[in-house]
Structure formats: C-alpha cells, structure tokens
Write a protein that holds these residues in place. Structure first.
Motif, PDB file in Angstrom:
ATOM      1  N   GLU A   1     -10.922   4.223 -16.093  1.00 58.42           N
ATOM      2  CA  GLU A   1     -11.435   3.072 -15.333  1.00 58.42           C
ATOM      3  C   GLU A   1     -10.291   2.325 -14.661  1.00 58.42           C
ATOM      4  O   GLU A   1     -10.387   1.919 -13.503  1.00 58.42           O
TER       5      GLU A   1
ATOM      6  N   GLU B   1      -8.769   4.451 -11.780  1.00 54.91           N
ATOM      7  CA  GLU B   1      -9.683   4.493 -10.631  1.00 54.91           C
ATOM      8  C   GLU B   1      -9.630   3.169  -9.866  1.00 54.91           C
ATOM      9  O   GLU B   1      -9.555   3.142  -8.639  1.00 54.91           O
ATOM     10  N   MET B   2      -9.639   2.065 -10.634  1.00 56.88           N
ATOM     11  CA  MET B   2      -9.558   0.753  -9.993  1.00 56.88           C
ATOM     12  C   MET B   2      -8.249   0.621  -9.205  1.00 56.88           C
ATOM     13  O   MET B   2      -8.237   0.159  -8.064  1.00 56.88           O
ATOM     14  N   ALA B   3      -7.161   1.075  -9.829  1.00 64.63           N
ATOM     15  CA  ALA B   3      -5.858   1.004  -9.163  1.00 64.63           C
ATOM     16  C   ALA B   3      -5.888   1.782  -7.847  1.00 64.63           C
ATOM     17  O   ALA B   3      -5.384   1.322  -6.820  1.00 64.63           O
TER      18      ALA B   3
ATOM     19  N   PHE C   1      -1.886  -3.507 -19.485  1.00 67.34           N
ATOM     20  CA  PHE C   1      -3.185  -3.105 -18.963  1.00 67.34           C
ATOM     21  C   PHE C   1      -4.278  -3.957 -19.582  1.00 67.34           C
ATOM     22  O   PHE C   1      -4.132  -4.451 -20.690  1.00 67.34           O
TER      23      PHE C   1
ATOM     24  N   VAL D   1       0.577  -6.091  -7.320  1.00 66.24           N
ATOM     25  CA  VAL D   1       1.450  -5.214  -6.534  1.00 66.24           C
ATOM     26  C   VAL D   1       0.636  -4.296  -5.623  1.00 66.24           C
ATOM     27  O   VAL D   1       1.197  -3.446  -4.940  1.00 66.24           O
ATOM     28  N   ARG D   2      -0.670  -4.468  -5.623  1.00 67.17           N
ATOM     29  CA  ARG D   2      -1.502  -3.646  -4.751  1.00 67.17           C
ATOM     30  C   ARG D   2      -1.921  -4.454  -3.526  1.00 67.17           C
ATOM     31  O   ARG D   2      -1.909  -5.685  -3.564  1.00 67.17           O
ATOM     32  N   PRO D   3      -2.286  -3.752  -2.454  1.00 66.34           N
ATOM     33  CA  PRO D   3      -2.618  -4.490  -1.231  1.00 66.34           C
ATOM     34  C   PRO D   3      -4.001  -5.132  -1.308  1.00 66.34           C
ATOM     35  O   PRO D   3      -4.859  -4.873  -0.482  1.00 66.34           O
ATOM     36  N   MET D   4      -4.215  -5.963  -2.324  1.00 65.36           N
ATOM     37  CA  MET D   4      -5.503  -6.657  -2.421  1.00 65.36           C
ATOM     38  C   MET D   4      -5.316  -8.088  -1.929  1.00 65.36           C
ATOM     39  O   MET D   4      -4.215  -8.623  -1.937  1.00 65.36           O
TER      40      MET D   4
ATOM     41  N   TYR E   1       4.458   0.998  -8.112  1.00 62.58           N
ATOM     42  CA  TYR E   1       5.393   0.206  -8.904  1.00 62.58           C
ATOM     43  C   TYR E   1       5.057   0.301 -10.384  1.00 62.58           C
ATOM     44  O   TYR E   1       3.904   0.157 -10.778  1.00 62.58           O
TER      45      TYR E   1
ATOM     46  N   GLN F   1      -0.826   5.039 -12.688  1.00 65.69           N
ATOM     47  CA  GLN F   1      -1.318   4.027 -11.747  1.00 65.69           C
ATOM     48  C   GLN F   1      -0.341   3.826 -10.582  1.00 65.69           C
ATOM     49  O   GLN F   1      -0.742   3.386  -9.509  1.00 65.69           O
ATOM     50  N   ALA F   2       0.935   4.177 -10.800  1.00 57.97           N
ATOM     51  CA  ALA F   2       1.917   3.998  -9.726  1.00 57.97           C
ATOM     52  C   ALA F   2       1.844   5.116  -8.693  1.00 57.97           C
ATOM     53  O   ALA F   2       2.246   4.936  -7.550  1.00 57.97           O
TER      54      ALA F   2
ATOM     55  N   THR G   1     -14.771  -3.596  -6.322  1.00 61.14           N
ATOM     56  CA  THR G   1     -14.009  -3.057  -7.449  1.00 61.14           C
ATOM     57  C   THR G   1     -13.583  -4.168  -8.397  1.00 61.14           C
ATOM     58  O   THR G   1     -13.672  -4.021  -9.622  1.00 61.14           O
TER      59      THR G   1
ATOM     60  N   THR H   1      -1.089  -8.736 -17.385  1.00 62.82           N
ATOM     61  CA  THR H   1      -2.066  -7.753 -16.903  1.00 62.82           C
ATOM     62  C   THR H   1      -2.310  -7.911 -15.403  1.00 62.82           C
ATOM     63  O   THR H   1      -2.784  -6.990 -14.757  1.00 62.82           O
TER      64      THR H   1
ATOM     65  N   VAL I   1      -8.521   2.534  -5.901  1.00 68.56           N
ATOM     66  CA  VAL I   1      -9.329   1.876  -4.867  1.00 68.56           C
ATOM     67  C   VAL I   1      -8.581   0.672  -4.301  1.00 68.56           C
ATOM     68  O   VAL I   1      -8.520   0.477  -3.085  1.00 68.56           O
ATOM     69  N   LEU I   2      -7.976  -0.121  -5.191  1.00 63.96           N
ATOM     70  CA  LEU I   2      -7.262  -1.312  -4.718  1.00 63.96           C
ATOM     71  C   LEU I   2      -6.065  -0.939  -3.855  1.00 63.96           C
ATOM     72  O   LEU I   2      -5.625  -1.722  -3.025  1.00 63.96           O
ATOM     73  N   SER I   3      -5.526   0.267  -4.062  1.00 63.44           N
ATOM     74  CA  SER I   3      -4.389   0.686  -3.242  1.00 63.44           C
ATOM     75  C   SER I   3      -4.833   1.438  -2.002  1.00 63.44           C
ATOM     76  O   SER I   3      -4.012   2.010  -1.298  1.00 63.44           O
TER      77      SER I   3
ATOM     78  N   LEU J   1      -0.091  -5.515 -12.328  1.00 65.45           N
ATOM     79  CA  LEU J   1      -0.461  -4.251 -11.693  1.00 65.45           C
ATOM     80  C   LEU J   1      -1.609  -4.415 -10.695  1.00 65.45           C
ATOM     81  O   LEU J   1      -1.917  -3.483  -9.963  1.00 65.45           O
TER      82      LEU J   1
ATOM     83  N   GLY K   1       0.804  -1.220   0.000  1.00 63.31           N
ATOM     84  CA  GLY K   1       0.000   0.000   0.000  1.00 63.31           C
ATOM     85  C   GLY K   1       0.835   1.266   0.000  1.00 63.31           C
ATOM     86  O   GLY K   1       0.374   2.327  -0.421  1.00 63.31           O
TER      87      GLY K   1
ATOM     88  N   LYS L   1     -13.207   5.323  -1.835  1.00 62.95           N
ATOM     89  CA  LYS L   1     -13.966   5.168  -3.061  1.00 62.95           C
ATOM     90  C   LYS L   1     -14.482   6.500  -3.605  1.00 62.95           C
ATOM     91  O   LYS L   1     -14.510   6.739  -4.808  1.00 62.95           O
TER      92      LYS L   1
ATOM     93  N   ARG M   1     -17.127  -5.657 -16.356  1.00 55.58           N
ATOM     94  CA  ARG M   1     -16.765  -4.915 -17.573  1.00 55.58           C
ATOM     95  C   ARG M   1     -16.074  -5.826 -18.569  1.00 55.58           C
ATOM     96  O   ARG M   1     -16.329  -5.757 -19.769  1.00 55.58           O
TER      97      ARG M   1
ATOM     98  N   SER N   1     -12.647  -3.562  -2.079  1.00 54.72           N
ATOM     99  CA  SER N   1     -11.803  -4.153  -3.122  1.00 54.72           C
ATOM    100  C   SER N   1     -12.564  -5.217  -3.878  1.00 54.72           C
ATOM    101  O   SER N   1     -12.421  -5.328  -5.074  1.00 54.72           O
TER     102      SER N   1
END
Lengths: 66, 300, 260
Positions: B92, B95-97, B84, C106-109, B77, B144-145, C6, C100, B99-101, C103, B73, B105, C13, C3
């Motif tokens: 999109e 935004e997803m990146a 992608f 590397v996230r805290p999911m 990177y 996104q990083a 999301t 894909t 929220v996941l980080s 990315l 978090g 929201k 989608r 998460s």
C-alpha cells in the motif's frame, strides 16, 4: 426490587451494548498491540474499570503508533 | 554537454551556523557519487536541499541545465532512517508513493509489486510496515525511492545502520541500480565508497573540501612508500646504512618514501639483489581511503 | 486530482486502522442516547437515591424534546469539542514529528491537496459522529418526550454543523502551524475558552462563530435576529476558507521541520 423492574431496560440496553463494543475494541487493540504509553496492564484496568471515559482516554492517550 | 545536476554556491545558514557553506559541484548522468564526511559535516542538509525538503539560504540547483521550481518528480530520496505509516502495508505504501510521484494509477500497483520483489520484500509486501525490522525498512525505503524510475537517486547513509549481512544485500541492490540511474549517496563508511564510486565529494563543516574521482584523489594524497621486511634486525640495519635514500627503520622493517628522487621498486630490488640481503617481503604501499579521509576532512 | 484521491485513501485507511472511524461515532452516539434518558429519569433517580427530607417536593422544570437537543448540544460543545481536539491535534504535526511525513513531502504533491485530504476525512468522521449522535437522541426524544419536527431538527443540525466544521478547521490549521501540544493548547483556547468569554461578555456583539450554537438552538422556536444569524454564518464560512488557506500555507512552510 420493584425499582429494578421499573427501569426501562429496552431503552438502556443500546447504551450498554455500545459501551461494551467500545471496551472490546479497546481491549483487543491493547492486547494485540501491547504497545502503549505507559504499562499496558495499567491500560487494561483503565479500560475495564473506567467505563466510557476509560476507553476514550485509552484511544486518545494510551494508543501508540508503531 | 549539460550536467544532470549542477549545484552552485549552495548554502544553508541556521542562525549563525553555516551547515552548508557555498557548496558547488556537478553530477553527470549515469555516475555514482559519494558524499563523504564525518557526522555533522552537512551531508544530510545538503541532500535535504536537493530533495526539496529544506529551502537553501543561498545558491541554485540546476537540473538538466534548468532551474525548475519543483524537481521532486525526477528524484528518489531515501532518508537515513526512513519512517513509514505503521498501519500501511509495504505494498500500500509503495503504491501510494508511486502515484504521488506521478506514476499512472493503472500502473502503480504493478510497479510497486515489481519494485518490492526487486528489493527482496516479495514475501512481506502484504505485511504492515509497523512490524518491519531495520533491514526491511531500509529495503522498503529503497523501493519507495525507485518505484517511479527517478533520474537521480539521493540516498542518505543507505547502509550505515545495517548489520553486515543486510549491508551486503543493500550494496548489491545499489550496484544493480547503478547500471540504470544516477546516484548520489552519503556515507561515512569508506569501504562502501570505494566499492561504487565515480566521484567523491568530501565535506568538512559544511564546506566542500575535495571533489574528484577516486583515482585523482588517491594520487593526490597517496603518499606511496616502499616497505621492506628483512629476515633479521641486523640485515635491516645494514640496508639502512648503505641505502642512498632516506629511510625509516623500525626493527626488521624499513620504509622508503617513494616520492624521493630516484626511488622506485626496480632500484630498491636491484640494490637488495647486489647486496644479496635476504628479505621476507617487499611491497609498495599507498594510502588507504581511510587515511585520505582522516587527512582531508578530520585533521587540522 | 489523483493525488488527492490517493491521499484520501491513505487517511481513510489510517482512520479505520487506528479505530477513530469507530470509536468517535460510538462516543457521540452514547452521549446522544444518554442525554434524553438521564433527563427523563432524573426526577425519579433523585427521588430514589437522594436523601430528600420528607415532604420535600422539587418542582422539576417541564422539559420539552426541543430542550434535550439543546442540552445535548451543550455536551458536544464541551466534551465533544475536547474529543475532537485531542483526537486530531496531531493530524499534521504528528506526521512531522514522527518523520512519516518526510516520504510524502519529497514527492511532487501539493500541500493544498495534502491539507484538504485531512480536512475532508476529519470533517467526514466528525460530522457523521455528530449527526448520528443527534439522530439517536431524536429517536429517544420521540419515545420519552415529544416528537420534534424534521424541519426544525435539520435547520438546527445544518447551523450547528457549520460550527463543527469551523472547529475541525481550527484544529487542523493549528496542527499544520504548531507542534501537537501547541495545536492542542491554542485550539482549547479558541474553541472552549472563547466560548465561555463569548457567553460572559458576548452581549456586546452578535456576529461571531461562537454564537452559532445559540443561533442553531433558535431553530426550535426562540426568536433570533435574522440579520445577525446570517452574518454569523457568512463570517464563519469566510473564516473556514481563510483557515484552510492558512493551514495549506503552514503545512508547506513547516515541511522542512519534518524529522529526517
């Protein structure tokens, strides 16, 4: 010809419509994307002539992301 | 003071191949560090371990002095070739990146838009990433990083794959980011390293062979020389004959190792003056970063 | 939780934009419509196109509407399962191979939520397709054969759906574990070849997921051992849970294999 009249078209029509939808979706996708596994002209023929199976085979094997 | 990042004895062994071999270094908050080495030196593996993608065989990574199990978090990177989901638009995806980080929201969309504007994708944010060019992907990768405001940015060869124009644009973005966050990036292009670096890490075959500031490494490997260009070969020969120092002579050029006893530009210039030798040019040469690179990570 | 939402939106989608949300239900519905029609008209078709010798009069088995449900199910058991395997074999392995996934990883999911997002969306698409297919068949069966009671149909669908969820879970868990090719091969072995094996030598055991389709068909009147039926349901549910956990674990363990 009397055989043709016996065919219950109202029952078969939905299948034809669904198959057409499937085919049109596949064709639109091929033509808009133009990125397929293998030559895309080949896929157009497969979709047009292959019926339901042709369209399914395209979605599973022909479609390429990116 | 605790370091932002402290890496101890980090190793990654695949079979009998040591891709990273006992790497130790520290990063201070707010600095930029370049990880330098030829292809296959272990740059990508090292960054992947820091990003949490690859589990180290050995060693520890301390973030702000603590060995947290998951520092993803706090990290942004960017891989060398970011990939992608081609069916998502840049907005999109970003935004997803976010929220996941861990971005709220309600904030994610705003942050994503702001970040895409910052990297220059404001006009393309509603386009699917599948249609993006290499340069646009790199900028989206940067977006996104940084969208979640990470404390540490890990960038793997951020500009290597770009054309000169794209490279300049991304370099300018990175220089702006340098003001806000800590950056560790790998590169094999030394001009880039020279442009924005507080610390240099040289990797060779998985081993960290040199670690220091640009100045200290320069000094260590500088090998300074005084180079004189004369009007004619005859003058160069005359100078070589009367010079009290060891010289190397090539046609009209004479070069003197500046590390010898009693050598300095004043001494050389005064000798030229008293002998009234006509010259075209006198200069003090130090090794370029490229020469240092060859010496540190390639030779042997 | 946000998460998971999301990730679910991302899956949604994806399945809209690669058309899986459309073509898979259409394919199942086409099969659902074709089955009653071909069975109803097969005797006539054979009579008109077949070069039957004069006077030869075949005795076609008298088919009831219930039988059509079962024969549609056996279509889904082969072609349907194959479509599910081929459409979703790369759900996780494909994201690793193309890079894909990098990315995301590397996230805290949590990899649990990552796997769940796939599991929920693929099950939603496949179950909706299977149900729509049977509903379409039901409509045609009422016109061409006899009307079949809702109670029987829903008992049948409920039992069969558990097998479908099992099949989807197998494909996704293998996709988390292996490469796309490996996931396809092993899924075909477990979901198609095991069915045949169970059909041939399966008289020696009664409690298995591969018998669920037979038990589902017993909703239409043929008697089945109730104890074996419920134990098979329990076993399948337990296997689904284990496979989900296995898939979550494998997705995490293989995270480093994503293309960087």
């Amino acid at each position: 010809m009397s055989d043709l009249a016996n065919i219950p078209w109202n029952l078969i029509l939905p299948i034809i419509v669904l198959q057409l939808i499937l085919m049109v979706v596949a064709l639109v996708d091929v033509i808009r994307h133009q990125r397929t596994n293998g030559p895309f002209i080949m896929w157009i023929f497969i979709i047009l002539l292959g019926g339901i199976i042709g369209s399914i085979v395209y979605f599973i094997f022909g479609r390429r992301q990116e | 003071m605790t370091h932002l990042l402290q890496v101890n004895d980090l190793s990654k062994i695949y079979g009998s191949h040591r891709v990273a071999d006992s790497i130790s270094f520290e990063l201070e908050a707010g600095t930029s560090t370049a990880l330098i080495g030829p292809n296959g030196a272990g740059k990508t593996t090292t960054l992947s371990m820091l990003a949490g993608l690859v589990t180290p065989t050995n060693g520890s990574i301390l973030f702000r002095g603590q060995s947290k199990p998951d520092i993803r978090g706090s990290i942004g990177y960017l891989p060398q070739y970011p990939k992608f989901f081609p069916w998502l638009t840049a907005l999109e995806f970003t935004e997803m990146a976010a929220v996941l980080s861990g971005v709220e929201k309600t904030q994610a969309l705003t942050e994503a838009k702001k970040t895409l504007e910052f990297v220059g994708l404001g006009d393309a944010m509603k386009k699917r990433t599948g249609t993006f060019s290499g340069g646009m992907k790199q900028r989206l990768g940067l977006a996104q990083a940084i969208v979640h405001g990470p404390e540490l940015l890990l960038l793997d060869e951020p500009v290597s794959a770009l054309d000169p124009v794209g490279r300049r644009q991304v370099m300018n973005l990175l220089k702006e980011l340098q003001q806000k966050t800590t950056i560790l990036y790998s590169t094999h292009i030394l001009n880039d390293a020279e442009e924005m670096t507080d610390q240099l890490l040289f990797l060779r075959k998985g081993v960290l062979v040199e670690n220091g500031s640009l100045e200290t490494i320069r000094e260590k490997y500088a090998n300074p020389r005084i180079l004189i260009e004369f009007e004619s070969i005859a003058e160069a020969e005359r100078f070589a004959a009367i010079s009290p120092w060891a010289v190397e002579k090539v046609k009209k050029h004479v070069s003197i190792d500046a590390l010898q006893e009693g050598v300095g530009t004043p001494e050389v210039v005064s000798l030229l003056h008293t002998e009234s030798l006509p010259i075209r040019k006198v200069e003090l040469q130090t090794a370029s970063l490229e020469e240092i690179f060859m010496k540190v990570v390639v030779e042997e | 939780m946000s998460s998971l939402n999301t990730l679910l939106r991302k899956e949604w989608r994806e399945n809209i934009r690669n058309f899986k949300l459309y073509w898979i239900p259409i394919v199942f519905v086409i099969f659902g419509v074709l089955e009653p029609i071909t069975n109803h008209f097969l005797p006539e078709i054979m009579k008109s196109v077949g070069n039957l010798p004069e006077g030869a009069d075949f005795l076609w088995p008298e088919l009831r509407g219930e039988d059509i449900f079962v024969s549609l199910m056996s279509q889904y058991q082969t072609i349907g399962i194959l479509v599910i395997i081929l459409a979703f074999m790369g759900s996780i392995s494909g994201e690793r191979k193309s890079g894909t996934a990098t990315l995301l990883y590397v996230r805290p999911m949590s990899f649990g939520q990552y796997f769940l997002s796939k599991w929920i969306s693929v099950n939603a698409i496949v179950l909706a397709s299977v149900w729509l297919g049977f509903f379409a068949a039901w409509y045609y069966i009422r016109i061409l054969f006899n009307s079949v009671g809702a109670g029987e149909v829903f008992t049948f669908l409920g039992t069969y759906s558990l097998w479908v969820v099992f099949a989807v879970t197998v494909v996704l868990a293998f996709s988390a574990w292996l490469s796309t090719g490996g996931a396809a091969g092993l899924s075909i072995l477990v979901l198609l070849v095991f069915q045949i094996i169970d059909g041939v030598v399966g008289i020696y055991w009664t409690v298995t997921p591969w018998k669920l389709s037979t038990y589902a068909a017993s909703a239409f009147g043929s008697s089945a051992d109730q104890a074996a039926y419920w134990m098979s349901i329990g076993l399948t549910a337990a296997l689904i849970i284990l496979l989900v956990l296995f898939g979550m674990y494998m997705a995490k363990r293989n995270a480093a294999k994503t293309l960087v």
